[in-house]
Design an enzyme around this catalytic site. Structure first.
Site, PDB file in Angstrom:
ATOM      1  N   TRP A  54       7.232  12.593  -6.342  1.00  9.42           N
ATOM      2  CA  TRP A  54       6.200  11.785  -7.010  1.00  9.42           C
ATOM      3  C   TRP A  54       5.780  10.568  -6.184  1.00  9.42           C
ATOM      4  O   TRP A  54       4.802   9.911  -6.495  1.00  9.42           O
ATOM      5  CB  TRP A  54       6.721  11.280  -8.370  1.00  9.42           C
ATOM      6  CG  TRP A  54       6.798  12.310  -9.446  1.00  9.42           C
ATOM      7  CD1 TRP A  54       6.706  13.674  -9.304  1.00  9.42           C
ATOM      8  CD2 TRP A  54       6.981  12.076 -10.852  1.00  9.42           C
ATOM      9  NE1 TRP A  54       6.825  14.292 -10.522  1.00  9.42           N
ATOM     10  CE2 TRP A  54       6.999  13.331 -11.496  1.00  9.42           C
ATOM     11  CE3 TRP A  54       7.153  10.932 -11.620  1.00  9.42           C
ATOM     12  CZ2 TRP A  54       7.162  13.482 -12.865  1.00  9.42           C
ATOM     13  CZ3 TRP A  54       7.326  11.067 -13.000  1.00  9.42           C
ATOM     14  CH2 TRP A  54       7.324  12.330 -13.608  1.00  9.42           C
ATOM     15  N   LYS A  55       6.577  10.229  -5.190  1.00 11.60           N
ATOM     16  CA  LYS A  55       6.342   9.002  -4.401  1.00 11.60           C
ATOM     17  C   LYS A  55       6.235   7.798  -5.343  1.00 11.60           C
ATOM     18  O   LYS A  55       6.891   7.797  -6.388  1.00 11.60           O
ATOM     19  CB  LYS A  55       5.104   9.182  -3.508  1.00 11.60           C
ATOM     20  CG  LYS A  55       5.203  10.453  -2.652  1.00 11.60           C
ATOM     21  CD  LYS A  55       4.124  10.591  -1.615  1.00 11.60           C
ATOM     22  CE  LYS A  55       4.323  11.904  -0.859  1.00 11.60           C
ATOM     23  NZ  LYS A  55       3.372  12.081   0.236  1.00 11.60           N
ATOM     24  N   HIS A  87      11.695  10.809   5.128  1.00 13.08           N
ATOM     25  CA  HIS A  87      10.274  11.078   4.893  1.00 13.08           C
ATOM     26  C   HIS A  87       9.436  10.235   5.865  1.00 13.08           C
ATOM     27  O   HIS A  87       9.775   9.077   6.136  1.00 13.08           O
ATOM     28  CB  HIS A  87       9.903  10.759   3.445  1.00 13.08           C
ATOM     29  CG  HIS A  87       8.580  11.347   3.057  1.00 13.08           C
ATOM     30  ND1 HIS A  87       7.385  10.818   3.494  1.00 13.08           N
ATOM     31  CD2 HIS A  87       8.260  12.431   2.308  1.00 13.08           C
ATOM     32  CE1 HIS A  87       6.390  11.558   3.016  1.00 13.08           C
ATOM     33  NE2 HIS A  87       6.899  12.548   2.298  1.00 13.08           N
ATOM     34  N   GLU A 140       7.746  18.679   7.426  1.00 16.80           N
ATOM     35  CA  GLU A 140       6.539  18.076   6.862  1.00 16.80           C
ATOM     36  C   GLU A 140       5.708  17.489   8.004  1.00 16.80           C
ATOM     37  O   GLU A 140       5.905  16.315   8.387  1.00 16.80           O
ATOM     38  CB  GLU A 140       6.901  16.955   5.883  1.00 16.80           C
ATOM     39  CG  GLU A 140       7.577  17.428   4.629  1.00 16.80           C
ATOM     40  CD  GLU A 140       7.268  16.511   3.444  1.00 16.80           C
ATOM     41  OE1 GLU A 140       6.854  17.036   2.402  1.00 16.80           O
ATOM     42  OE2 GLU A 140       7.407  15.287   3.577  1.00 16.80           O
ATOM     43  N   GLY A 182       3.831  16.953  -2.902  1.00 17.40           N
ATOM     44  CA  GLY A 182       3.458  15.584  -3.247  1.00 17.40           C
ATOM     45  C   GLY A 182       2.436  15.585  -4.358  1.00 17.40           C
ATOM     46  O   GLY A 182       2.758  15.796  -5.535  1.00 17.40           O
TER      47      GLY A 182
HETATM   48  P1  13P Z   1       1.238  16.133  -0.317  1.00 14.76           P
HETATM   49  O1  13P Z   1       1.680  17.378  -1.027  1.00 14.76           O
HETATM   50  O2  13P Z   1       0.497  15.187  -1.195  1.00 14.76           O
HETATM   51  O3  13P Z   1       0.531  16.454   0.959  1.00 14.76           O
HETATM   52  O4  13P Z   1       2.571  15.323   0.097  1.00 14.76           O
HETATM   53  C1  13P Z   1       3.556  16.015   0.763  1.00 14.76           C
HETATM   54  C2  13P Z   1       4.757  15.157   0.840  1.00 14.76           C
HETATM   55  O5  13P Z   1       4.763  14.129   1.487  1.00 14.76           O
HETATM   56  C3  13P Z   1       5.924  15.578   0.072  1.00 14.76           C
HETATM   57  O6  13P Z   1       7.071  14.870   0.425  1.00 14.76           O
END
Ligand code: 13P
Length: 254
Positions: A10-11, A96, A168, A233
C-alpha cells in the site's frame, strides 16, 4: 502446481475510512476464495492490528514495509523485527527502491535488516531492481547480483532459504507499463540460478515480479515459469481489482 504469493504494497496510502471500506469489501467478496494463493497485505503499520481484527478471512498474512535492524535502544522512530513479530506480522518488504532512494538505504543497511528479520523468524521480501539508466547501460545483471551479494556477505550461504526476492525494475514501478513477460522470466531465472549456485544447500527461494502489475496483466505474468508471485502497488489499492487478481490466481490454479 505453484501457489502464487501475492503481496499488496500500500506504500504511504490509506486512512481510517479507506481501511474500513477495504475490510468491508474483502469480507463480502474474498471470504470463500483464494485457497490456492498466499495473500499478504502490507499496509502502513498502524493499520495492521485493526485489519487483522476485523477481516473475516484469517488466512491473509501481513507484512511491514520497513524494519530497523536494531533490536532495541535509542533509535527514535524505528520498529524492530521482534516488535513486528509481536503484532502478528510474518513478512517484511525491504530494499524497496523508494527506500533506497528516499531514505538512502545502502545494500549494507538492507543486509543488516535482512539479517534481523531472519533472526526473528520473519520472512524477508527483498526488492532488487535497476534504474532506467542502468538498464540502458546494460548494467542490470551486475546491479542485481550486487544487491544479492551483499545479503550473502552478511547472512551467509543459507541466507535466501525460504525468503522472497522481488525483481522490481525501477523504470516499471508506477509507470503503468510492466516489464515484458520475456524479460521478467529471463531476469528471474538468472537471479534464481545465481542465488542457488551461491547457496550451500538445496535452498527454496521464491521469486516475485513487481512494477505496474494489474488485474489486466496479472495472469500472463503469474503463468511465467520463474514467477512465484507478484508485488503490487497501485492496483492493490483498488479493492475490486485486488480481489479480481486473487480470484484469477485461484482460478488458474485449478
Ligand atoms: P506499482 O504496482 O504501483 O507499479 O508499484 C510497484 C511497487 O513498487 C510494489 O512494491
Amino acid at each position: 502446481m505453484k501457489k502464487p504469493i501475492i503481496v499488496a504494497n500500500w506504500k504511504l496510502n490509506g486512512n481510517k475510512n479507506f481501511v474500513q471500506e477495504f475490510i468491508k469489501y474483502c469480507n463480502l467478496h474474498l471470504n470463500k476464495n483464494f485457497k490456492k494463493s498466499t495473500i499478504i497485505i502490507s499496509p502502513p503499520i498502524i493499520y495492521i492490528k485493526y485489519i487483522k481484527k476485523f477481516l473475516k478471512n484469517k488466512k491473509i498474512y501481513f507484512s511491514s514495509q520497513n524494519v530497523d535492524y536494531h533490536d532495541q535502544g535509542a533509535f527514535t522512530g524505528e520498529i524492530s523485527a521482534n516488535m513486528l513479530s509481536e503484532i502478528g506480522v510474518k513478512y517484511s518488504i525491504l530494499g524497496h527502491s523508494e527506500r533506497r532512494k528516499n531514505h538512502f538505504e545502502s545494500n549494507k543497511i538492507i543486509a543488516k535488516k535482512f539479517y534481523s528479520l531472519k533472526k526473528n523468524n520473519l520472512v524477508p521480501i527483498l526488492c532488487i531492481g535497476e534504474t532506467n539508466k542502468e538498464k540502458k547501460l546494460n548494467l542490470t545483471e551486475k546491479i542485481l547480483k550486487k544487491q544479492v551479494d551483499s545479503i550473502f556477505l552478511k547472512c551467509g550461504k543459507l541466507a535466501f532459504h525460504k525468503t522472497i526476492v522481488a525483481y522490481e525494475p525501477i523504470w516499471a514501478i508506477g509507470s503503468g507499463k510492466s516489464a515484458s513477460p520475456y524479460l521478467i522470466n529471463k531476469i528471474l531465472k538468472m537471479i534464481k540460478k545465481y542465488i542457488i549456485k551461491n547457496s550451500s544447500n538445496n535452498i527454496k527461494v521464491y521469486m516475485q515480479y513487481g512494477g505496474s502489475v494489474s488485474y489486466k496483466n496479472f495472469e500472463e505474468i503469474i503463468r511465467l515459469k520463474y514467477v512465484d508471485g507478484v508485488l503490487i502497488g497501485s492496483d492493490s489499492l483498488n479493492f475490486k481489482n485486488f480481489c479480481k487478481i486473487i480470484n484469477i490466481s485461484d482460478f488458474i490454479n485449478k
